[in-house]
Design a protein around this motif. Structure first.
Motif, short mmCIF file in Angstrom:
data_model
loop_
_atom_site.label_atom_id
_atom_site.label_comp_id
_atom_site.label_asym_id
_atom_site.label_seq_id
_atom_site.Cartn_x
_atom_site.Cartn_y
_atom_site.Cartn_z
N UNK A 1 0.95 -1.38 -0.05
CA UNK A 1 -0.13 -0.08 -0.06
C UNK A 1 0.79 1.26 0.19
N UNK A 2 1.81 1.12 0.76
CA UNK A 2 2.80 2.25 1.14
C UNK A 2 3.51 2.88 -0.39
N UNK B 1 4.09 5.51 -5.50
CA UNK B 1 3.88 5.25 -6.82
C UNK B 1 2.89 6.26 -7.60
N UNK B 2 1.92 6.22 -6.95
CA UNK B 2 0.64 7.44 -7.46
C UNK B 2 1.20 8.81 -7.13
N UNK B 3 1.83 9.13 -6.05
CA UNK B 3 1.98 10.37 -5.89
C UNK B 3 3.20 10.85 -7.03
N UNK B 4 4.34 9.66 -7.33
CA UNK B 4 5.28 10.24 -8.02
C UNK B 4 5.17 10.15 -9.65
N UNK B 5 3.85 9.23 -9.81
CA UNK B 5 3.58 9.10 -11.02
C UNK B 5 2.51 10.46 -11.66
N UNK B 6 1.52 10.47 -10.66
CA UNK B 6 0.21 11.69 -10.68
C UNK B 6 0.53 12.93 -10.10
N UNK C 1 -4.47 5.67 -20.57
CA UNK C 1 -4.19 4.21 -20.22
C UNK C 1 -4.91 3.87 -19.07
N UNK C 2 -5.76 4.96 -18.34
CA UNK C 2 -6.43 4.33 -17.19
C UNK C 2 -5.67 3.92 -15.96
N UNK C 3 -4.31 4.74 -15.95
CA UNK C 3 -3.39 4.24 -14.78
C UNK C 3 -4.12 4.82 -13.48
N UNK C 4 -4.36 6.02 -13.30
CA UNK C 4 -4.88 6.57 -11.99
C UNK C 4 -5.99 5.36 -11.40
N UNK D 1 -5.35 0.29 -4.52
CA UNK D 1 -5.47 0.95 -3.31
C UNK D 1 -6.54 0.58 -2.53
N UNK D 2 -7.71 0.52 -3.38
CA UNK D 2 -8.84 0.23 -2.61
C UNK D 2 -8.89 -1.30 -2.14
N UNK D 3 -8.29 -2.09 -3.15
CA UNK D 3 -8.42 -3.74 -2.74
C UNK D 3 -7.30 -3.54 -1.81
N UNK D 4 -6.35 -3.04 -1.65
CA UNK D 4 -5.58 -3.06 -0.60
C UNK D 4 -5.88 -2.99 0.50
#
Lengths: 204, 754
Positions: free
Chosen positions: B513-514, B519-524, B551-554, B561-564
């Motif tokens: 999760x962390x 990854x999200x922070x650094x990508x988006x 590409x629907x990455x977000x 994240x939600x699954x996690x």
């Protein structure tokens, strides 16, 4: 009488019953009527001769007569009657009667009959014959075996064998045994017993 | 004496008989002789007189022929020579007298002329007439009359002679018979005498003496034979009678024989001893005196007499008991005495059954004790024989099967207990091998639920009765408890395992999760470092953003994240299984907690989406003043919420019964130690299998993804592990479910227990 007539008339002949009846009746009437015709003397005479005829027949029964000469008459016994006085009907009762197997016959002779005729008789009745006549006849008869019967006193003395007598109403007889012995005729003792008189023979 | 009479009688009879026969014979002979002589004499007289007549006829023939009566009379006088000739007469054919002769003193009496025979007898005279023939012609007849003085003289002489002969002969015969009858009568008389001796003295060994080999000899032989047979039979009879008498005496019973007239015919010593009757009474033979003496001993003399009267009139067999004073009981068997197919009295047999009655009584009480014991057992107990037929059937069995012991006896066990129909082999084995058979917790389906039975089969070999005793115990409750214990052990181990797994998974999941966040922070994310890195690399950040958007990455990252987060929540829940924190324990009112939870549920947004609690009817059945319970309020509320959510779900499910409005029945009650909360819905309910597994982790009837399958198992761990209580469910398909939570009032109990 009837029956005798009938057998005389027709031995072996068959007559219708009616005819027989009529004949019988006729003969019977004859028998009753005839005796009424003659007078009282002849009635008594007829009765007497009837009895005498019966006696003659009975004499033959009680008498032994040597065999008769004639051969042709062997089957008959001859009763010869001499004299006209006895009526023939007085003998009717005895005609044909049997005597020792032979039948009795009646012969009528007259006083002139020859010796052979007399000798041919078995019994010879002299009916009211006159004394000379029977003397003659007896002598003619000689010692032939013939029973001579008379009805006149003195007949025995003349050489007769039997003689009728009259005792009241009864008719009796007497016997000459002497003469009988000569002729060979034999009388039975019972006959002799009832005889009224018996002239005994010699040596018998 | 009688022999004497018989003897003289047969002699007399013999003599009399012979005399009679002889008399008859002599009389017959004499009368025959007399008749012969008489006839002879008569005919001689006739002959003599006829001869006279014939002689006279021939003598008189000529007299008649020539009608000479004198000569005739003379001839007749010769009749004087025969004095018996009384009268002589010569007749002409016309019947007129010709000549006659009379004996001196003779009175002429007119006599009828004889018929064709030529002679005639009358009472006093013999008359003879002879025809006199001349050359076959009848010319007269002789009639002679003679008296019968010669015949009279002959009568007299004959009578005297015959009398003398009879007397003389009978005298001789009598003497001879008297002498000689002994030949016949003596043997018979002796035989008779022997017979009378035997019948007098009853001594059948005597034998008659044989005299000759004739019929009497045969009779004697036959008599002797008969005697021999009688002797043998007598002996056999006597032996038989003795045997009978001995049997009569040696039987243990008292015997009394009463004849058809009601007199005492026979009795044995036992009878006298049993009833203690004096010999004087018995000697009279009077049944009434005996009854009078006996009825003193009897407890109910009236009934006793009445029964005797009944028996004397009855033709049938009867068995009854007579109770005597002093606790004695006699059994009486009374039978009609049948002789030649006809009842000729009654035989009563008495037996002292006091001891056996007592024993029977004891046996009875023992038996009833035993059957009471057996009946009071909570188990089904049945005893059967080798053919599986029921011999014994206790009350529990009767209650369970509805078949009374009386009905059950003799019927086959499997037909009474269907449970046993599958256990026949065991039965056979137990009986054949004599090995006890046990079967624990035998599941048997009855009605709609499984029940469990312990089955024990003991072979039965005592008393020669082969069979078995079958004992069955209903152990369903025990099996349930055991299952529950296994369940809880299983749950504990599952809980431990899950907690361990959760703990191990927690760290990698945290890393995932962390790093995804990074990854999200650094990508988006709009970060300076991102801009700096992009500038350095000569890449436009917006282009990257466009690319990522295209590409629907977000979304992908958000999904991760939600699954996690979901996994984190599961793990947190799993960690709760083993969480044993005593930190937040406080006393709470469970009713209030329940009401708070209900309010929470009604306001919960998520829940409102699915179930509208306002449409559900709530019925509260709270016991007043229930004690407070030491618990963690949050966790208890979580449990309640779970229960309410499940209930609401069950009531609003597609297959929920539509007939009734959804309704919760909430109950709170307490006893000394426990406080019980019930949550009951009227939803679809569950079947048995579901109910068994409803507390297991990950067991769910919901669609995949709808539920985690952990809600109830978490509740289970909260109640049982954390709070030391119990949670159970009672449910039937289509009839709703009731969850029951029991919590101890004081928590230390659970502490001590664990």
């Amino acid at each position: 009488m009837g029956s005798t007539t009938e057998s005389d008339l027709a031995p072996g002949l068959k007559l219708p019953a009616k005819t027989v009846f009529v004949c019988c009746w006729f003969l019977a009437m004859m028998a009753i009527a005839r005796p009424a015709l003659p007078n009282s003397a002849s009635i008594a005479s007829a009765q007497e001769y009837r009895i005498k005829a019966a006696f003659l027949y009975k004499f033959l029964l009680f008498t032994e007569i040597p065999p008769a000469a004639p051969a042709n008459q062997e089957d008959t016994i001859a009763l010869c009657v001499i004299g006209s006085d006895p009526p023939p009907e007085a003998f009717a009762e005895i005609v044909g009667k049997p005597i020792r197997g032979k039948s009795l016959r009646i012969r009528y002779l007259d006083t002139d009959s020859p010796a052979e005729s007399l000798a041919n008789c078995h019994i010879l009745f002299f009916a009211k014959v006159h004394e000379q006549s029977f003397h003659r006849l007896l002598s003619r008869l000689g010692e032939n075996p013939v029973v001579s019967v008379g009805e006149i006193s003195g007949f025995l003395e003349s050489g007769g064998l039997i003689n009728f007598l009259r005792q009241g109403k009864r008719i009796t007889f007497e016997i000459n045994r002497q003469a009988a012995a000569k002729s060979g005729v034999k009388f039975r003792s019972s006959l002799l017993r009832v005889a009224h008189r018996v002239i005994e023979g010699q040596g018998s | 004496m009688s022999a004497n009479v018989r003897k003289t009688s047969i002699r007399k009879r013999l003599v009399g008989l012979i005399m009679l026969i002889c008399t008859v014979a002599i009389l017959l002979a004499c009368s025959a002789f007399f008749s012969y002589s008489w006839l002879n004499l008569r005919s001689r007289q006739v002959r003599d007189l006829s001869t006279h007549a014939a002689l006279m006829a021939s003598t008189c023939q000529v007299a008649l022929a020539f009608d000479d009566a004198v000569d005739g009379s003379e001839a007749l006088t010769s009749l004087q020579a025969t004095p018996t000739t009384a009268y002589g007469l010569l007749m002409r054919p016309d019947g007129s007298s010709f000549a006659e002769y009379r004996r001196l003193g003779f009175a002429l009496s007119p006599q009828a002329r004889p018929d064709e025979t030529g002679f005639r007898f009358d009472s006093d005279w013999l008359v003879v007439e002879k025809a006199i023939l001349l050359n076959g012609e009848k010319i007269g007849s002789v009639f002679l009359q003679s008296d019968l003085s010669e015949l009279t003289a002959f009568y007299q002489q004959s009578a005297i002679t015959i009398f003398i002969i009879i007397v003389a002969v009978l005298l001789i015969i009598y003497v001879l018979t008297l002498r000689l009858q002994g030949v016949i009568s003596t043997p018979i008389a002796q035989l008779a005498q022997t017979a009378s001796q035997i019948s007098g003295a009853k001594d059948y060994s005597t034998r008659a003496q044989k005299h000759a080999n004739d019929e009497i000899g045969e009779l004697t032989d036959a008599f002797n034979d008969m005697l021999e047979q009688i002797e043998k039979r007598d002996q056999a009879l006597r032996q038989g009678a003795e045997l009978l008498r001995a049997t009569f005496e040696s039987t243990g019973d008292g015997l009394l024989v009463i004849d058809a007239t009601g007199k005492i015919a026979e009795y044995n010593d036992n009878f006298v001893k049993m009833w203690q009757i004096s010999e004087d009474v018995l000697a009279t033979g009077d049944i009434n005196k005996m009854i009078a003496s006996v009825s003193r001993e009897v407890l109910d003399p009236g009934g006793f007499k009445q029964k005797i009267e009944q028996l004397t009139q009855s033709d049938s067999e009867s068995i009854d008991e007579i109770t005597l004073k002093g606790d004695r009981v006699f059994e009486r068997v009374s039978c009609p005495l049948i002789m030649d197919g006809r009842a000729t009295g009654r035989v009563s047999s008495f037996r002292d059954v006091s001891e056996s009655k007592k024993a029977a009584h004891e046996l009875n009480s023992l038996r009833s004790l035993l059957s009471n014991v057996i009946d009071s057992m909570p188990s089904i107990i049945a005893s059967i024989d080798t053919e599986h037929r029921v011999l014994l059937w206790n009350r529990e069995a009767a209650i369970l099967t509805g078949v009374s012991p009386e009905q059950a006896k003799g019927r086959k066990l499997p037909s009474l207990l269907p449970q046993m129909s599958q256990q026949l082999e065991r039965l056979q084995e137990a009986i054949a091998q004599r090995n006890p058979q046990f079967k624990r917790a035998l599941p048997v389906e009855s009605d709609d639920q499984n029940r469990f039975w312990d089955l024990t089969i003991y072979p039965l070999v005592s008393n020669g009765v082969e069979g078995a005793v079958v004992r069955m115990d209903d152990v369903t409750e025990r099996v349930r408890i055991e299952e529950m214990m296994i369940q809880s052990e299983k749950m504990l181990s599952v809980g431990g395992l899950a907690a361990g797994m959760a703990h191990e998974l927690n760290n990698p999941l945290a890393g995932i999760l962390q790093n995804v966040q990074v990854l999200r922070n650094r990508l988006l994310g709009d970060l300076r470092a991102n801009q700096a890195a992009a500038n350095a690399c000569g890449i436009d950040l917006t282009a990257i953003a466009d690319y990522a958007a295209k590409r629907d990455l977000p979304q992908t990252i958000d999904t991760i994240l939600s699954s996690g987060k979901r996994a984190v929540r599961i793990i947190e829940n799993m960690l709760n299984f083993s969480q044993k924190s005593d930190d937040h324990f406080a006393a709470h009112d469970l009713a209030k907690l329940l009401d708070d939870t209900l309010e929470l549920a009604a306001n919960d947004y998520d829940m409102k989406k699915k179930y509208d609690f306002r449409k559900i009817e709530i019925a509260r059945h709270y016991q007043a003043d229930t004690p407070k319970v030491m618990c963690e309020s949050v966790k208890i509320q979580q449990v309640f919420l779970n229960l309410l959510k499940n209930g609401a779900q069950a009531m609003t499910a597609n297959n929920a019964p539509r007939r009734a409005r959804p309704r919760f029945d909430l109950r709170v009650s307490a006893d000394q130690e426990l406080v019980q909360v019930e949550v009951e819905d009227n939803g679809v309910g569950m079947d048995v299998d579901c109910a068994k597994r409803v507390f297991e982790p990950f067991f769910t009837t919901k669609e995949v993804g709808v539920g985690t399958g952990l809600g109830l198992s978490i509740s289970y761990f909260i109640i049982t592990e954390n709070h030391g209580g119990t949670i159970t469910v009672e449910t039937q398909p289509g009839k709703g479910a009731r969850f029951i939570v029991r919590l101890p009032q004081r928590r230390q109990l659970r502490e001590v227990a664990s």
